[in-house]
Scaffold this motif. Structure first.
Motif, mmCIF file in Angstrom:
data_model
loop_
_atom_site.group_PDB
_atom_site.id
_atom_site.type_symbol
_atom_site.label_atom_id
_atom_site.label_comp_id
_atom_site.label_asym_id
_atom_site.label_seq_id
_atom_site.Cartn_x
_atom_site.Cartn_y
_atom_site.Cartn_z
ATOM 1 N N MET A 1 -7.888 16.167 105.093
ATOM 2 C CA MET A 1 -8.583 14.893 104.922
ATOM 3 C C MET A 1 -9.689 14.990 103.862
ATOM 4 S SD MET A 1 -10.249 12.443 107.876
ATOM 5 C CE MET A 1 -8.659 12.269 108.687
ATOM 6 N N LYS A 2 -10.393 16.123 103.845
ATOM 7 C CA LYS A 2 -11.488 16.298 102.900
ATOM 8 C C LYS A 2 -11.011 16.258 101.454
ATOM 9 C CE LYS A 2 -15.693 19.029 102.351
ATOM 10 N NZ LYS A 2 -16.516 20.116 102.923
ATOM 11 N N PRO A 3 -9.883 16.926 101.086
ATOM 12 C CA PRO A 3 -9.397 16.833 99.698
ATOM 13 C C PRO A 3 -9.062 15.402 99.285
ATOM 14 C CG PRO A 3 -8.379 18.693 100.823
ATOM 15 C CD PRO A 3 -9.100 17.901 101.872
ATOM 16 N N ILE A 4 -8.534 14.619 100.226
ATOM 17 C CA ILE A 4 -8.194 13.222 99.917
ATOM 18 C C ILE A 4 -9.464 12.440 99.590
ATOM 19 C CG2 ILE A 4 -7.242 11.076 100.855
ATOM 20 C CD1 ILE A 4 -5.352 12.793 102.540
ATOM 21 N N PHE A 5 -10.494 12.615 100.417
ATOM 22 C CA PHE A 5 -11.765 11.943 100.174
ATOM 23 C C PHE A 5 -12.358 12.375 98.826
ATOM 24 C CE2 PHE A 5 -12.448 11.397 104.978
ATOM 25 C CZ PHE A 5 -11.945 10.110 104.936
ATOM 26 N N TYR A 6 -12.203 13.648 98.507
ATOM 27 C CA TYR A 6 -12.752 14.153 97.249
ATOM 28 C C TYR A 6 -12.091 13.475 96.049
ATOM 29 C CZ TYR A 6 -14.165 17.276 93.503
ATOM 30 O OH TYR A 6 -14.673 17.767 92.330
ATOM 31 N N ILE A 7 -10.766 13.372 96.091
ATOM 32 C CA ILE A 7 -10.035 12.748 94.977
ATOM 33 C C ILE A 7 -10.431 11.278 94.840
ATOM 34 C CG2 ILE A 7 -7.742 12.058 94.178
ATOM 35 C CD1 ILE A 7 -6.676 14.637 95.527
ATOM 36 N N VAL A 8 -10.492 10.587 95.980
ATOM 37 C CA VAL A 8 -10.859 9.167 95.964
ATOM 38 C C VAL A 8 -12.262 8.973 95.388
ATOM 39 C CG1 VAL A 8 -11.386 7.177 97.425
ATOM 40 C CG2 VAL A 8 -9.344 8.546 97.867
ATOM 41 N N SER A 9 -13.165 9.896 95.730
ATOM 42 C CA SER A 9 -14.576 9.734 95.359
ATOM 43 C C SER A 9 -14.898 10.169 93.931
ATOM 44 C CB SER A 9 -15.459 10.515 96.335
ATOM 45 O OG SER A 9 -15.261 11.914 96.201
ATOM 46 N N LEU A 10 -13.889 10.530 93.143
ATOM 47 C CA LEU A 10 -14.134 10.933 91.763
ATOM 48 C C LEU A 10 -14.455 9.743 90.866
ATOM 49 C CD1 LEU A 10 -11.371 13.663 91.245
ATOM 50 C CD2 LEU A 10 -13.840 14.017 91.477
ATOM 51 N N ILE A 11 -14.094 8.549 91.302
ATOM 52 C CA ILE A 11 -14.398 7.353 90.517
ATOM 53 C C ILE A 11 -15.908 7.118 90.534
ATOM 54 C CG2 ILE A 11 -13.989 4.871 90.276
ATOM 55 C CD1 ILE A 11 -11.430 5.283 91.931
ATOM 56 N N PRO A 12 -16.548 6.944 89.393
ATOM 57 C CA PRO A 12 -17.990 6.695 89.357
ATOM 58 C C PRO A 12 -18.374 5.450 90.158
ATOM 59 C CG PRO A 12 -17.164 7.215 87.171
ATOM 60 C CD PRO A 12 -15.961 7.031 88.043
ATOM 61 N N ILE A 13 -19.488 5.516 90.860
ATOM 62 C CA ILE A 13 -19.936 4.387 91.672
ATOM 63 C C ILE A 13 -20.186 3.154 90.806
ATOM 64 C CG2 ILE A 13 -21.979 3.539 92.928
ATOM 65 C CD1 ILE A 13 -21.911 5.967 94.621
ATOM 66 N N SER A 14 -20.617 3.349 89.563
ATOM 67 C CA SER A 14 -20.857 2.205 88.679
ATOM 68 C C SER A 14 -19.582 1.388 88.475
ATOM 69 C CB SER A 14 -21.389 2.683 87.330
ATOM 70 O OG SER A 14 -20.481 3.601 86.724
ATOM 71 N N ILE A 15 -18.454 2.079 88.399
ATOM 72 C CA ILE A 15 -17.172 1.383 88.241
ATOM 73 C C ILE A 15 -16.792 0.676 89.530
ATOM 74 C CG2 ILE A 15 -14.697 1.708 87.855
ATOM 75 C CD1 ILE A 15 -15.354 3.943 85.926
ATOM 76 N N VAL A 16 -17.011 1.338 90.661
ATOM 77 C CA VAL A 16 -16.713 0.730 91.963
ATOM 78 C C VAL A 16 -17.510 -0.557 92.139
ATOM 79 C CG1 VAL A 16 -16.887 1.025 94.459
ATOM 80 C CG2 VAL A 16 -16.143 2.939 93.041
ATOM 81 N N ARG A 17 -18.801 -0.502 91.823
ATOM 82 C CA ARG A 17 -19.651 -1.687 91.969
ATOM 83 C C ARG A 17 -19.219 -2.793 90.999
ATOM 84 N NH1 ARG A 17 -24.098 0.556 92.190
ATOM 85 N NH2 ARG A 17 -24.784 0.168 94.319
ATOM 86 N N ALA A 18 -18.859 -2.427 89.787
ATOM 87 C CA ALA A 18 -18.424 -3.416 88.799
ATOM 88 C C ALA A 18 -17.141 -4.116 89.242
ATOM 89 C CB ALA A 18 -18.214 -2.745 87.445
ATOM 90 N N VAL A 19 -16.209 -3.352 89.793
ATOM 91 C CA VAL A 19 -14.943 -3.939 90.273
ATOM 92 C C VAL A 19 -15.208 -4.901 91.427
ATOM 93 C CG1 VAL A 19 -12.768 -3.425 91.438
ATOM 94 C CG2 VAL A 19 -13.501 -2.023 89.503
ATOM 95 N N LEU A 20 -16.066 -4.487 92.345
ATOM 96 C CA LEU A 20 -16.384 -5.343 93.489
ATOM 97 C C LEU A 20 -17.076 -6.628 93.042
ATOM 98 C CD1 LEU A 20 -17.643 -2.652 96.035
ATOM 99 C CD2 LEU A 20 -15.527 -3.963 96.185
ATOM 100 N N SER A 21 -17.974 -6.507 92.080
ATOM 101 C CA SER A 21 -18.680 -7.681 91.566
ATOM 102 C C SER A 21 -17.709 -8.658 90.903
ATOM 103 C CB SER A 21 -19.766 -7.268 90.569
ATOM 104 O OG SER A 21 -20.756 -6.490 91.205
ATOM 105 N N THR A 22 -16.733 -8.118 90.155
ATOM 106 C CA THR A 22 -15.737 -8.960 89.499
ATOM 107 C C THR A 22 -14.847 -9.647 90.527
ATOM 108 O OG1 THR A 22 -15.701 -7.503 87.560
ATOM 109 C CG2 THR A 22 -13.812 -8.970 87.870
ATOM 110 N N MET A 23 -14.424 -8.903 91.538
ATOM 111 C CA MET A 23 -13.565 -9.464 92.587
ATOM 112 C C MET A 23 -14.293 -10.545 93.382
ATOM 113 S SD MET A 23 -11.663 -6.004 93.995
ATOM 114 C CE MET A 23 -10.861 -6.908 95.322
ATOM 115 N N SER A 24 -15.612 -10.422 93.480
ATOM 116 C CA SER A 24 -16.374 -11.402 94.261
ATOM 117 C C SER A 24 -16.337 -12.794 93.640
ATOM 118 C CB SER A 24 -17.831 -10.941 94.408
ATOM 119 O OG SER A 24 -18.524 -11.040 93.177
ATOM 120 N N LYS A 25 -16.039 -12.856 92.344
ATOM 121 C CA LYS A 25 -15.997 -14.151 91.653
ATOM 122 C C LYS A 25 -14.847 -15.022 92.157
ATOM 123 C CE LYS A 25 -18.105 -12.223 87.449
ATOM 124 N NZ LYS A 25 -19.443 -12.708 87.808
#
Length: 286
Positions: A1-25
């Motif tokens: 489970m830990k390796p899966i979380f590690y791979i998922v978490s490689l995306i920068p948080i700035s990108i995650v927040r930007a995607v969420l902000s765009t989807m919120s529109k």
């Protein structure tokens, strides 16, 4: 489970927040129960805000809740010493260090601001801890989370009578204990105390232990400060927490102050005002 979380978490948080902000529109977030509960809680807590202000705050909080979930995944997938790399400032760090070094025990009282697991890992870099936790419904996830929170010599107990006894024993023995003080306790294990001028069924465990033992405690939370930076705020307990007539209300007053540092960081999607004394569930239409 830990390796899966590690791979998922490689995306920068700035990108995650930007995607969420765009989807919120798209406005689809308004269909989410989490958003609806967030908006209802904010209406009950900040009565001076107008509807537009409340909806804006609710959306920002909804996005930050999702981002903090990503922060938790990052915390789970990395070694304990990495937790401090996400923290750019700590307010009153000396206060927690002093109480830990004194060796007489300290209660670290937290609220659900952003990632509780990231905060706990940071605390565990400074001291071994004894902590209560709510068991996850999925067994594999529960085992994983418990293992992450226990680390080396840390102790984790379920939030029940046995867990309460264990954490009280650790506190009296001079250990560092961590308690989340903003959850709705089980029936018979709390009292109604004002929170943002609402009757909130409140756990009195932390305030009662401080009042009875006269040992030190601090309030602590994790906050965002722009540019994807995180900081930790540590505040001393109020003197009223050691007085018979004030210690219960003192707890929620301190919680209010922590939330007001940056309200979007708080987990408003949690049904904090359920179990009102009137018996009328404020979330019944959600």
């Amino acid at each position: 489970m830990k390796p899966i979380f590690y791979i998922v978490s490689l995306i920068p948080i700035s990108i995650v927040r930007a995607v969420l902000s765009t989807m919120s529109k798209t406005g689809l977030y308004k269909l989410s129960n989490a958003y609806k509960v967030t908006l209802r809680n904010l209406k009950m807590s900040y009565i001076n805000l107008n509807q537009n202000q409340l909806e804006k705050l609710a959306l920002e909080s909804f996005i930050e809740t999702l981002v903090s979930g990503y922060e938790t995944i990052q915390s789970w997938s990395r070694p304990i010493h990495n937790s401090g790399k996400k923290i750019f400032r700590v307010e009153n760090n000396f206060l927690l260090n002093k109480y830990i070094n004194d060796g007489n025990g300290v209660a670290v009282i937290a609220i659900h601001n952003r990632s509780v697991d990231m905060l706990l890992k940071w605390i565990n870099t400074k001291s071994e801890t004894t902590t209560l936790y709510k068991k996850a419904k999925i067994k594999a996830l529960d085992r994983f989370v418990k293992k992450q929170r226990e680390g080396k010599s840390n102790k984790v107990y379920e939030t029940n009578m046995n867990g309460v006894r264990k954490i009280f024993q650790a506190f009296k023995a001079g250990k560092t204990i961590c308690i989340a003080a903003d959850q709705v306790p089980q029936r018979g294990m709390g009292e109604y105390v004002k929170l943002f001028n609402n009757d909130a069924y409140t756990t009195t465990l932390a305030s009662s232990m401080l009042y009875k033992t006269k040992k030190p405690g601090v309030f602590i939370c994790l906050n965002s400060f722009g540019n994807n930076r995180l900081g930790i705020t540590i505040k001393p307990t109020k003197k009223g927490i050691y007085k018979d007539s004030e210690y219960k209300l003192s707890l929620n007053k301190s919680i209010e102050e922590l939330i007001n540092i940056n309200p979007i960081d708080y987990s408003w999607e949690y049904k904090r005002y359920r179990r009102p004394p009137s018996g009328e569930d404020p979330y019944s239409d959600i």
